[in-house]
Design a protein around this motif. Structure first.
Motif, mmCIF file in Angstrom:
data_model
loop_
_atom_site.group_PDB
_atom_site.id
_atom_site.type_symbol
_atom_site.label_atom_id
_atom_site.label_comp_id
_atom_site.label_asym_id
_atom_site.label_seq_id
_atom_site.Cartn_x
_atom_site.Cartn_y
_atom_site.Cartn_z
ATOM 1 N N PHE A 111 0.968 -1.392 0.027
ATOM 2 C CA PHE A 111 -0.017 0.318 0.007
ATOM 3 C C PHE A 111 1.111 1.027 0.038
ATOM 4 C CE2 PHE A 111 -2.518 -3.310 2.332
ATOM 5 C CZ PHE A 111 -3.428 -3.223 1.091
ATOM 6 N N GLY A 112 0.490 2.113 -0.764
ATOM 7 C CA GLY A 112 1.102 3.602 -0.819
ATOM 8 C C GLY A 112 0.109 4.430 -1.851
ATOM 9 N N GLY A 113 1.054 5.647 -2.137
ATOM 10 C CA GLY A 113 0.461 6.369 -2.993
ATOM 11 C C GLY A 113 -0.535 7.553 -2.570
ATOM 12 N N LEU A 114 -0.732 7.582 -1.192
ATOM 13 C CA LEU A 114 -1.519 8.733 -0.632
ATOM 14 C C LEU A 114 -0.569 9.797 -0.272
ATOM 15 C CD1 LEU A 114 -3.648 6.574 1.579
ATOM 16 C CD2 LEU A 114 -4.681 7.831 -0.081
ATOM 17 N N PRO A 115 -1.225 10.947 -0.142
ATOM 18 C CA PRO A 115 -0.365 12.250 0.233
ATOM 19 C C PRO A 115 0.023 12.182 1.669
ATOM 20 C CG PRO A 115 -2.792 12.890 -0.182
ATOM 21 C CD PRO A 115 -2.714 11.281 -0.379
ATOM 22 N N GLY A 116 0.668 11.075 2.119
ATOM 23 C CA GLY A 116 1.103 11.142 3.525
ATOM 24 C C GLY A 116 1.117 9.849 4.072
ATOM 25 N N LEU A 117 1.912 9.326 4.923
ATOM 26 C CA LEU A 117 2.104 7.975 5.663
ATOM 27 C C LEU A 117 0.746 7.436 6.051
ATOM 28 C CD1 LEU A 117 4.541 6.012 6.253
ATOM 29 C CD2 LEU A 117 4.063 6.589 8.474
ATOM 30 N N ILE A 118 0.721 6.093 5.526
ATOM 31 C CA ILE A 118 -0.517 5.310 6.231
ATOM 32 C C ILE A 118 -0.266 4.975 7.718
ATOM 33 C CG2 ILE A 118 -1.788 3.150 5.977
ATOM 34 C CD1 ILE A 118 -1.386 3.369 3.094
ATOM 35 N N VAL A 119 -1.173 5.728 8.573
ATOM 36 C CA VAL A 119 -1.138 5.190 9.809
ATOM 37 C C VAL A 119 -1.846 3.909 10.449
ATOM 38 C CG1 VAL A 119 -1.604 6.333 12.348
ATOM 39 C CG2 VAL A 119 -0.603 7.653 10.367
ATOM 40 N N LYS A 120 -2.817 3.600 9.738
ATOM 41 C CA LYS A 120 -3.675 2.552 9.836
ATOM 42 C C LYS A 120 -4.291 2.176 8.732
ATOM 43 C CE LYS A 120 -7.131 0.368 13.081
ATOM 44 N NZ LYS A 120 -8.229 0.584 14.005
ATOM 45 N N ILE A 121 -4.363 0.849 8.384
ATOM 46 C CA ILE A 121 -5.013 0.397 7.371
ATOM 47 C C ILE A 121 -5.632 -1.043 7.688
ATOM 48 C CG2 ILE A 121 -3.155 -0.556 6.177
ATOM 49 C CD1 ILE A 121 -4.491 -0.051 3.339
ATOM 50 N N GLU A 122 -6.884 -1.360 7.190
ATOM 51 C CA GLU A 122 -7.560 -2.754 7.630
ATOM 52 C C GLU A 122 -8.722 -2.944 6.515
ATOM 53 O OE1 GLU A 122 -9.411 -2.126 11.337
ATOM 54 O OE2 GLU A 122 -11.125 -0.775 10.545
ATOM 55 N N ASP A 123 -8.575 -4.217 6.082
ATOM 56 C CA ASP A 123 -9.869 -4.583 5.214
ATOM 57 C C ASP A 123 -11.123 -4.489 5.838
ATOM 58 O OD1 ASP A 123 -10.863 -7.969 5.552
ATOM 59 O OD2 ASP A 123 -9.276 -7.077 6.787
ATOM 60 N N THR A 124 -12.230 -4.307 5.305
ATOM 61 C CA THR A 124 -13.692 -4.034 5.804
ATOM 62 C C THR A 124 -14.221 -5.205 6.645
ATOM 63 O OG1 THR A 124 -14.598 -4.759 3.645
ATOM 64 C CG2 THR A 124 -14.240 -2.471 3.952
ATOM 65 N N LYS A 125 -13.501 -6.169 6.307
ATOM 66 C CA LYS A 125 -13.961 -7.321 7.054
ATOM 67 C C LYS A 125 -12.901 -7.517 8.613
ATOM 68 C CE LYS A 125 -16.010 -10.240 3.610
ATOM 69 N NZ LYS A 125 -15.977 -11.439 2.764
ATOM 70 N N LYS A 126 -12.051 -6.772 8.697
ATOM 71 C CA LYS A 126 -11.183 -6.730 9.841
ATOM 72 C C LYS A 126 -10.512 -7.868 9.874
ATOM 73 C CE LYS A 126 -13.791 -3.261 12.130
ATOM 74 N NZ LYS A 126 -12.911 -2.039 11.866
ATOM 75 N N GLN A 127 -9.910 -8.458 8.683
ATOM 76 C CA GLN A 127 -9.243 -9.779 8.763
ATOM 77 C C GLN A 127 -7.774 -9.402 8.615
ATOM 78 O OE1 GLN A 127 -11.048 -12.261 6.091
ATOM 79 N NE2 GLN A 127 -12.981 -12.519 7.075
ATOM 80 N N HIS A 128 -7.256 -8.279 8.128
ATOM 81 C CA HIS A 128 -5.956 -7.956 8.038
ATOM 82 C C HIS A 128 -5.748 -6.303 8.483
ATOM 83 C CE1 HIS A 128 -4.583 -11.777 5.907
ATOM 84 N NE2 HIS A 128 -6.034 -11.607 5.350
ATOM 85 N N ILE A 129 -5.104 -6.368 9.393
ATOM 86 C CA ILE A 129 -5.181 -4.931 9.942
ATOM 87 C C ILE A 129 -3.663 -4.438 10.275
ATOM 88 C CG2 ILE A 129 -5.615 -3.272 11.834
ATOM 89 C CD1 ILE A 129 -7.921 -5.330 12.381
ATOM 90 N N TRP A 130 -3.117 -3.081 9.847
ATOM 91 C CA TRP A 130 -1.960 -2.932 10.117
ATOM 92 C C TRP A 130 -1.964 -1.262 10.901
ATOM 93 C CZ3 TRP A 130 -3.430 -5.027 5.484
ATOM 94 C CH2 TRP A 130 -2.584 -6.034 5.003
ATOM 95 N N GLU A 131 -1.305 -1.464 11.972
ATOM 96 C CA GLU A 131 -1.358 -0.213 12.721
ATOM 97 C C GLU A 131 0.113 0.403 13.075
ATOM 98 O OE1 GLU A 131 -4.663 -0.267 15.795
ATOM 99 O OE2 GLU A 131 -4.122 -2.491 15.718
#
Length: 279
Positions: free
Chosen positions: A170-190
């Protein structure tokens, strides 16, 4: 206290530029088995960033590899190797992902049994940036959504850290990703930690380039017959019979060991079926 310490560098981070080097630590929480969603695993992952791109991998794996290297000498494996490996167990996430911002390549380094494969991709993530904001880990973050490989994700990014990157691919946003999760909350990065860049040596020379389809076929072949490589090596070196002993002291004949290892490896794949990428 830990949260305050981790993010005490707020003012420094706001002055970051791509010429500087930082390491971001993420807690990756995931459900490995889609049939048993009550089971949850975690792994600390490192995102090492320099001016040309980033490298993402398991910090547990790095500690284990370092322990192995430190316990090797000219005579082979030292006597205290088992202690080191118990202290630093096998990581749950084995792959390494590099992003090259100059060529816009995402390079995945993936092991299959004793083979090492390299897949080069050009990934375009069609982010939808919303207006919703939230304070996460002391950072003002903004919501963005994306679909990737069969999953929908909600990502929170902050322009207080002007680095267009994040964990995994994941990348390509105008800033660092602080948290990302799939909508089923099966894969979460914090995001859990920020520190000055540490020089980690990774030997990636043994990885051979393959396509995604070639890699998938290698995985399928390994699941179907996990012990084929061992049989090839025995034939190559003229080994006709071996007696193997497991850590609990149980001895196995050739046929018994092959059957036992095949069963364990295939069970492991069945219990780890909930991949990040579904297609």
């Amino acid at each position: 206290m830990l949260r305050k310490t981790i993010f005490i560098v707020t003012l420094l981070i706001s002055l970051l530029s791509f010429s500087q080097k930082y390491n971001f630590t993420y807690l990756y929480t995931f459900k490995p088995d889609s049939l048993h969603l009550d089971k949850t695993e975690t792994e600390l992952m490192g995102l090492f960033i320099d001016k040309n791109g980033s490298t993402y991998f398991s910090l547990t794996k790095v500690k284990r590899d370092s322990a192995i290297a430190q316990n090797m000498n000219s005579g082979g494996v030292s006597s205290n190797m088992p202690v080191s490996l118990n202290t630093f167990p096998q990581g749950k996430v084995r792959g390494i992902i590099q992003k090259d911002w100059r060529s816009n390549e995402v390079i995945s380094y993936l092991p299959v049994n004793t083979d090492r494969f390299k897949i080069i991709q050009h990934i375009t993530l069609n982010w939808q940036i919303g207006t919703e904001t939230a304070m996460i880990q002391g950072k003002k973050c903004q919501l963005a959504t994306v679909e990737y490989k069969g999953r929908k994700y909600n990502a929170w990014f902050t322009n207080e850290i002007p680095i267009s990157d994040g964990p995994y691919k994941f990348g390509g946003l105008p800033g660092l990703i602080v948290k990302i999760e799939d909508t089923k909350k099966q894969h979460i990065w914090e995001l859990k930690g920020i520190e000055k860049f540490r020089n980690i040596k990774l030997n990636l020379s043994a990885y051979i380039p393959v396509t995604e389809s070639q890699y998938k076929k290698a995985v399928e072949d390994y699941i179907r017959d996990p012990m084929s490589r061992m049989r090839e090596l025995k034939q190559r070196y003229g080994i006709t019979s071996l007696t193997s002993t497991s850590p609990d002291g149980t001895s196995y004949s050739d046929a018994e060991y092959e059957k036992m290892r095949t069963k364990k490896i295939q069970e492991s794949f069945r219990e780890n079926n909930n991949s990040i990428e579904l297609n």
